[in-house]
Enzyme design. Structure first.
Site, PDB file in Angstrom:
ATOM      1  N   ASN A   6      -7.692 -10.059  -4.299  1.00 18.93           N
ATOM      2  CA  ASN A   6      -8.832  -9.183  -4.018  1.00 18.93           C
ATOM      3  C   ASN A   6     -10.171  -9.913  -4.010  1.00 18.93           C
ATOM      4  O   ASN A   6     -11.195  -9.376  -4.443  1.00 18.93           O
ATOM      5  CB  ASN A   6      -8.856  -8.001  -4.997  1.00 18.93           C
ATOM      6  CG  ASN A   6      -8.290  -6.737  -4.373  1.00 18.93           C
ATOM      7  OD1 ASN A   6      -8.600  -6.414  -3.231  1.00 18.93           O
ATOM      8  ND2 ASN A   6      -7.447  -6.026  -5.115  1.00 18.93           N
ATOM      9  N   ASP A  36      -2.120 -10.094  -4.345  1.00 22.87           N
ATOM     10  CA  ASP A  36      -3.416  -9.689  -3.801  1.00 22.87           C
ATOM     11  C   ASP A  36      -4.474  -9.975  -4.867  1.00 22.87           C
ATOM     12  O   ASP A  36      -4.608  -9.237  -5.837  1.00 22.87           O
ATOM     13  CB  ASP A  36      -3.368  -8.199  -3.446  1.00 22.87           C
ATOM     14  CG  ASP A  36      -4.688  -7.668  -2.903  1.00 22.87           C
ATOM     15  OD1 ASP A  36      -5.649  -8.460  -2.776  1.00 22.87           O
ATOM     16  OD2 ASP A  36      -4.765  -6.458  -2.633  1.00 22.87           O
ATOM     17  N   GLU A  40       1.132  -2.991  -5.197  1.00 23.12           N
ATOM     18  CA  GLU A  40       0.705  -1.621  -4.909  1.00 23.12           C
ATOM     19  C   GLU A  40       1.881  -0.749  -4.473  1.00 23.12           C
ATOM     20  O   GLU A  40       1.881  -0.174  -3.380  1.00 23.12           O
ATOM     21  CB  GLU A  40      -0.418  -1.607  -3.862  1.00 23.12           C
ATOM     22  CG  GLU A  40      -1.322  -0.410  -4.012  1.00 23.12           C
ATOM     23  CD  GLU A  40      -2.611  -0.479  -3.202  1.00 23.12           C
ATOM     24  OE1 GLU A  40      -3.355   0.509  -3.254  1.00 23.12           O
ATOM     25  OE2 GLU A  40      -2.871  -1.509  -2.537  1.00 23.12           O
ATOM     26  N   HIS A  61      -2.306  -4.765   4.573  1.00 23.83           N
ATOM     27  CA  HIS A  61      -2.101  -6.186   4.313  1.00 23.83           C
ATOM     28  C   HIS A  61      -0.882  -6.663   5.093  1.00 23.83           C
ATOM     29  O   HIS A  61      -0.025  -5.858   5.483  1.00 23.83           O
ATOM     30  CB  HIS A  61      -1.826  -6.441   2.825  1.00 23.83           C
ATOM     31  CG  HIS A  61      -2.990  -6.202   1.924  1.00 23.83           C
ATOM     32  ND1 HIS A  61      -3.670  -7.215   1.291  1.00 23.83           N
ATOM     33  CD2 HIS A  61      -3.577  -5.046   1.514  1.00 23.83           C
ATOM     34  CE1 HIS A  61      -4.626  -6.703   0.534  1.00 23.83           C
ATOM     35  NE2 HIS A  61      -4.586  -5.384   0.662  1.00 23.83           N
ATOM     36  N   ASN A 113       0.834  -1.209   0.000  1.00 26.21           N
ATOM     37  CA  ASN A 113       0.000   0.000   0.000  1.00 26.21           C
ATOM     38  C   ASN A 113       0.867   1.258   0.000  1.00 26.21           C
ATOM     39  O   ASN A 113       0.651   2.190   0.777  1.00 26.21           O
ATOM     40  CB  ASN A 113      -0.966  -0.015   1.191  1.00 26.21           C
ATOM     41  CG  ASN A 113      -2.045   1.047   1.069  1.00 26.21           C
ATOM     42  OD1 ASN A 113      -2.330   1.549  -0.012  1.00 26.21           O
ATOM     43  ND2 ASN A 113      -2.656   1.398   2.194  1.00 26.21           N
TER      44      ASN A 113
END
Length: 255
Positions: A151, A149, A35, A246, A9
């Site tokens: 999602n 990820d 990310e 995460h 992130n």
């Protein structure tokens, strides 16, 4: 081979927090980052060219400070692929590394699907394009490992409040059905395979401080071709490591 995948992130932010130190101490052979939210030239030198690692980046061309992935590898891959005809990726979500013995390790940050209605359509299309591509690789004799990820929480055990989240993005029937299709095609969610009844999560909502209460979702996965299952030594969710919404995941495999 030790592989770690983490949605950080924001790579620059997690680096400023010194939250990557525990990962480097684990000495991974491959470290895949989801990310990044940065182009490589925006990163400090130690992230552009970390000691003992080859570094590869795929960044969003559609907008700045968004999405992006990175791959750090101790062994130089025979080939690295970013642009795949089957996968329409302007958001810097995909890296594919080819190693000896026709091993392909893929890192992918799959779309969230939230927000405007077209984003869910984009997510489902991305899923289908991804599966078609890895099937083509496998038909060409490659062994497949992919992580990142994804999602989506596949089963009710994969999120703390499944009933409350029925009909929500990340737990929709059509999203979960893609995981079913993936498994039917011969790819194994290796963490769940080895821990069939274990409750553990990889993502928590920061706004509601849900990590402290462990009200989370398992959104981050290692999938491997079924020909590799017996070669896996260990899979772990590293939820003791902080720095993002995460946590990292780890797999050790003999290849």
């Amino acid at each position: 081979m030790r592989i770690i995948s983490w949605n950080v992130n924001g790579l620059r932010a997690v680096h400023r927090k010194d939250a990557l130190s525990p990962i480097w101490k684990m000495n991974p052979d491959i470290f895949f980052i989801n990310e990044t939210k940065a182009h490589p030239e925006q990163l400090p030198e130690e992230l552009q060219k970390p000691e003992n690692y080859y570094a590869y980046f795929n960044s969003a061309t559609s907008r700045n400070g968004y999405s992006g992935v990175a791959l750090y590898s101790k062994v130089k891959p025979e080939m690295v692929v970013y642009d795949v005809k089957k996968i329409k990726d302007e958001e810097g979500r995909y890296i594919e590394a080819h190693y000896s013995n026709k091993l392909v390790v893929i890192g992918c940050y799959f779309p969230n699907g939230g927000g405007e209605p077209h984003r869910l359509k984009y997510k489902l299309t991305f899923y289908d394009q991804f599966l078609e591509h890895i099937e083509n690789l496998r038909k060409g004799g490659h062994s497949i490992i992919f992580c990142g990820d994804v999602n989506v929480a596949h089963e009710p055990i994969d999120l703390a409040r499944p009933k409350e989240n029925e009909g929500e993005i990340g737990f929709l029937p059509e999203e979960r059905a893609w995981i079913d299709e993936l498994e039917y095609s011969g790819y194994v969610d290796i963490w769940r395979h080895l821990h069939p009844n274990k409750v553990q999560y990889t993502w928590w909502d920061v706004k509601t401080a849900s990590r402290e209460r462990n009200v989370g979702w398992r959104l981050d996965y290692f999938f491997i071709g079924n020909n590799l299952v017996k070669k896996v030594k260990k899979v772990a969710i590293l939820d003791e490591i902080y720095g993002s919404d995460h946590c990292p995941i780890l797999m050790e495999i003999n290849v």
